[in-house]
Design an enzyme around this catalytic site. Structure first.
Site, PDB file in Angstrom:
ATOM      1  N   ASP A   1       0.803  -1.230   0.000  1.00 13.96           N
ATOM      2  CA  ASP A   1       0.000   0.000   0.000  1.00 13.96           C
ATOM      3  C   ASP A   1       0.834   1.277   0.000  1.00 13.96           C
ATOM      4  O   ASP A   1       0.674   2.144   0.849  1.00 13.96           O
ATOM      5  CB  ASP A   1      -0.973  -0.026   1.187  1.00 13.96           C
ATOM      6  CG  ASP A   1      -1.998  -1.145   1.047  1.00 13.96           C
ATOM      7  OD1 ASP A   1      -3.004  -0.936   0.349  1.00 13.96           O
ATOM      8  OD2 ASP A   1      -1.758  -2.241   1.595  1.00 13.96           O
TER       9      ASP A   1
ATOM     10  N   HIS B   1       0.757   3.369  -2.609  1.00 14.40           N
ATOM     11  CA  HIS B   1      -0.114   4.359  -3.255  1.00 14.40           C
ATOM     12  C   HIS B   1       0.663   5.481  -3.949  1.00 14.40           C
ATOM     13  O   HIS B   1       0.347   6.657  -3.783  1.00 14.40           O
ATOM     14  CB  HIS B   1      -1.111   4.928  -2.245  1.00 14.40           C
ATOM     15  CG  HIS B   1      -2.172   3.940  -1.880  1.00 14.40           C
ATOM     16  ND1 HIS B   1      -3.382   3.893  -2.528  1.00 14.40           N
ATOM     17  CD2 HIS B   1      -2.187   2.940  -0.964  1.00 14.40           C
ATOM     18  CE1 HIS B   1      -4.114   2.910  -2.012  1.00 14.40           C
ATOM     19  NE2 HIS B   1      -3.410   2.309  -1.064  1.00 14.40           N
TER      20      HIS B   1
ATOM     21  N   HIS C   1      -6.285  -0.838  -6.203  1.00 19.67           N
ATOM     22  CA  HIS C   1      -5.947   0.440  -6.841  1.00 19.67           C
ATOM     23  C   HIS C   1      -5.114   0.274  -8.114  1.00 19.67           C
ATOM     24  O   HIS C   1      -5.009   1.209  -8.901  1.00 19.67           O
ATOM     25  CB  HIS C   1      -5.207   1.353  -5.861  1.00 19.67           C
ATOM     26  CG  HIS C   1      -6.124   2.028  -4.897  1.00 19.67           C
ATOM     27  ND1 HIS C   1      -6.515   3.337  -5.028  1.00 19.67           N
ATOM     28  CD2 HIS C   1      -6.748   1.554  -3.805  1.00 19.67           C
ATOM     29  CE1 HIS C   1      -7.338   3.649  -4.050  1.00 19.67           C
ATOM     30  NE2 HIS C   1      -7.491   2.596  -3.283  1.00 19.67           N
TER      31      HIS C   1
HETATM   32 MN   LIG Z   1      -4.440   0.382  -0.266  1.00 18.60          MN
END
Ligand SMILES: [Mn+2]
Length: 389
Positions: free
Chosen positions: A8, A10, A85
């Site tokens: 994660d 991002h 994502h």
């Molecule tokens: Mn995430």
């Protein structure tokens, strides 16, 4: 063998639409790469959401390429899966990880690699409706892992045991033959004994959403380092990242308190979450003081006013939102009778009582007169009761 487990990151996310926040996400990833190289890791596993968007902008793509080249120059392999994502939910879509030669991208078609003695398996994010498919594939991978010495499983899923409000799978859905369950998706840190060793979520590497602040204050942000010689919760090393942007929560009841907090702010400019508990009048004074004293010392300030006596833990803007009020406001041009009907229908239908809603509508039509309604209503259309069924 030593490996790093990160998730994660991002990359490319631009919080508050600020250049600095976009850079923050790259900076912590670069720090993680520095520390992975410095520690002499053999490989890295990334458990999804490498990018914030399945179509990252070029800057994010380039920064990842630079980081991957540094790892590759140090002889460190990078294994990863797609998080929610990273995935564009469209047939034939190509995830951005495919751009990099250095990346070992684990997919349903090719979910397993061998790194020396270590078996590394992984699957991309599966939504709750595809749980059955995921569970079947997991059972297959579990059988493959049964007789191997060290097995690592990468997944990007929420597990009900830890996250009862946001999960796709149960712990019982996971095969028990792996030594390390490298989890991603949930942005807080979790460490548990499971299977033949450890199940771990390192969480996100930066504060991605406001509700991560409390957890960030407790554990910081970072990733795990794992020695395959002995995989146990006690032996896992937590690497706390130092370049993470500070987030601070402060609450004020009077303007005098602002200066006290201002004195404590030097060094790296934090994101400030300010809660003001005051009357509307005092709020204006405090707000002015916040702007004067804190604006230069913070990267971003979010100010929220709470009513005196209101619970600070409450979610939302601090203002109570009434659906009924919104209905009335959006129907300003309608008669008060029509507004009341709409509110009544909302109440009845929200409670699932279709019969009562029909009765209210019939009563309204009888009272207001059918002929008049069809002529005067804005669309000139007849209200058909059958439409409710
Ligand atoms: Mn995430």
């Amino acid at each position: 063998m030593l490996f790093a487990h990160i998730a994660d990151t991002h990359l490319g996310y631009r919080q508050y639409n600020l250049d600095e926040r976009e850079e923050d996400f790259y900076a912590v990833f670069d720090e993680a790469v520095d520390r992975i190289i410095h520690a002499g890791c053999d490989f890295v596993v990334h458990s999804g959401d490498l990018f914030d968007d399945p179509r990252p902008h070029v800057k994010a793509l380039v920064r990842v390429r630079e980081a991957l080249e540094r790892l590759s120059d140090a002889g460190i392999k990078f294994y990863c899966i797609a998080g929610n994502h990273d995935l564009l939910m469209r047939r034939g879509a190509v995830p951005p990880q495919k751009l990099y030669r250095e990346v070992e991208f684990l997919t349903p078609a090719r979910p397993v690699r061998r790194h020396g003695d270590v078996l590394i398996a992984g699957l991309p994010y599966f939504s709750k409706i595809h749980r059955r498919v995921l569970v079947e594939k997991l059972a297959e991978l579990g059988r493959m892992a049964e007789k191997r010495s060290t097995c690592v499983l990468l997944l990007h899923q929420g597990i009900r045991k830890y996250f009862p409000l946001e999960y796709e799978v149960d712990l019982a859905d996971l095969p028990r033959s792996f030594h390390y369950y490298a989890m991603g998706h949930i942005h807080s840190r979790i460490l548990d004994e499971f299977g033949k060793g450890v199940l771990a979520y390192p969480g996100s590497t930066e504060v991605w959403r406001v509700d991560e602040i409390a957890e960030y204050e407790r554990s910081g942000k970072g990733f795990f380092m794992v020695d395959t010689e002995e995989i146990s919760p006690e032996r896992l090393e937590w690497i706390r990242l130092e370049r993470v942007r500070p987030f601070r929560r402060v609450s004020f009841e009077s303007a005098d308190e602002v200066q006290i907090v201002a004195r404590t702010l030097d060094g790296r400019r934090p994101v400030l979450k300010v809660e003001v508990r005051s009357t509307q009048e005092e709020f204006r004074r405090i707000y002015r003081e916040v702007v004067e004293q804190l604006a230069a010392k913070a990267l971003y300030i979010d100010v929220k006013r709470l009513e005196v006596g209101e619970d600070a833990g409450r979610k939302g803007s601090g203002e109570r939102i009434s659906v009924e009020q919104l209905i009335r406001e959006s129907m300003k041009d309608h008669s008060s009778g029509e507004q009341e009907l709409a509110v009544e229908l909302f109440r009845r239908l929200a409670a699932g009582d279709v019969e009562a809603a029909l009765a209210a509508a019939r009563e309204f039509l009888e009272r207001e007169g059918d002929a008049e309604w069809t002529r005067d209503s804005p669309g000139g259309e007849q209200l058909r009761l059958e439409g409710f069924r």
